[in-house]
Design a protein around this motif. Structure first.
Motif, short mmCIF file in Angstrom:
data_model
loop_
_atom_site.label_atom_id
_atom_site.label_comp_id
_atom_site.label_asym_id
_atom_site.label_seq_id
_atom_site.Cartn_x
_atom_site.Cartn_y
_atom_site.Cartn_z
N MET A 80 0.82 -1.20 0.00
CA MET A 80 0.00 0.00 0.00
C MET A 80 0.87 1.26 0.00
O MET A 80 0.51 2.25 -0.61
CB MET A 80 -0.92 -0.04 1.22
CG MET A 80 -1.92 1.07 1.25
SD MET A 80 -3.15 0.74 2.53
CE MET A 80 -4.17 2.15 2.29
N PHE A 81 2.06 1.23 0.71
CA PHE A 81 2.90 2.40 0.82
C PHE A 81 4.33 2.10 0.40
O PHE A 81 4.77 0.96 0.42
CB PHE A 81 2.95 2.90 2.28
CG PHE A 81 1.60 3.17 2.87
CD1 PHE A 81 0.85 4.25 2.43
CD2 PHE A 81 1.08 2.35 3.85
CE1 PHE A 81 -0.40 4.50 2.97
CE2 PHE A 81 -0.16 2.60 4.39
CZ PHE A 81 -0.91 3.68 3.95
N GLY A 82 5.04 3.17 0.05
CA GLY A 82 6.45 3.09 -0.25
C GLY A 82 7.19 4.18 0.49
O GLY A 82 6.60 5.19 0.88
N CYS A 83 8.48 3.96 0.68
CA CYS A 83 9.32 4.93 1.39
C CYS A 83 10.62 5.05 0.60
O CYS A 83 11.21 4.03 0.21
CB CYS A 83 9.58 4.44 2.81
SG CYS A 83 10.60 5.54 3.79
N LEU A 84 11.08 6.27 0.38
CA LEU A 84 12.27 6.49 -0.43
C LEU A 84 13.22 7.44 0.28
O LEU A 84 12.81 8.50 0.76
CB LEU A 84 11.89 7.08 -1.79
CG LEU A 84 13.03 7.46 -2.72
CD1 LEU A 84 13.81 6.23 -3.14
CD2 LEU A 84 12.50 8.19 -3.94
#
Length: 197
Positions: free
Chosen positions: A1-5
């Motif tokens: 559902m989410f991503g982090c960069l």
């Protein structure tokens, strides 16, 4: 559902679901991270009327647990956001929905996303230093350059009484430099691309 960069690292899409409405990303070596981007993957939207409050936590051995700070939020209409975390490594944490969760390692921070009603998200106040500057980098550079030039030129200022005649040197009144400085700033504020014409 989410991503982090995090710049210079691979995208993280492996959020750990710690509750039905709470997700956490681990950030190793967080002391060397300045900004973090949190985004929706696009595969699953938020349920109607909800969004995601984004929190950052870093280990604080003096307080005996992690310190959580609200960075901001993402929604279906605003599916990504960039946050500055470099200034958040010290200071007070606030109320948060992650309970007494603790990071497994002292050098690992966490980014948490908590699914909450939009009305609640809009009433929360994020840490002010987490907002990324909206001033264009070029504008920042130009302002710093103008300030530097004016300060440098002003450091050589002499009164007419202090001047010694030198027929090989040209003197420019500091009022001219100041007038140019003010005009340039005004034109930049009106149109940052005026110099391209």
């Amino acid at each position: 559902m989410f991503g982090c960069l995090v710049a210079g690292r691979l995208v993280q899409t492996d959020a750990l679901q710690v509750a039905p409405d709470k997700f956490v990303f681990n950030l190793a070596d967080y002391e060397n991270v300045n900004h973090v981007v949190v985004f929706m993957l696009g595969s699953v939207p938020f349920p109607t009327g909800t969004g995601g409050a984004v929190y950052f936590s870093f280990p604080d051995p003096l307080r005996g647990g992690p310190v959580w700070q609200l960075l901001g939020f993402i929604t279906n209409e605003k599916p990504s956001a960039i946050f500055k975390i470099s200034g958040l490594k010290s200071g007070e944490g606030g109320a948060h929905p992650f309970g007494a969760m603790a990071s497994a390692q002292p050098s690992v921070a966490q980014v948490g996303v908590s699914v909450e009603p939009l009305e609640q998200l809009l009433q929360q106040i994020p840490v002010s230093s987490a907002a990324v500057s909206t001033v264009d980098t070029f504008m920042q550079f130009t302002q710093k350059m103008l300030d530097s030039l004016y300060n440098f030129v002003s450091s050589f200022a002499l009164t007419q009484a202090q001047m010694t005649p030198n027929p090989t040197e040209t003197f420019i009144p500091s009022s001219c430099v100041l007038r140019w400085f003010e005009n340039f700033q005004r034109r930049m504020a009106q149109n940052p691309n005026f110099w391209k014409n």
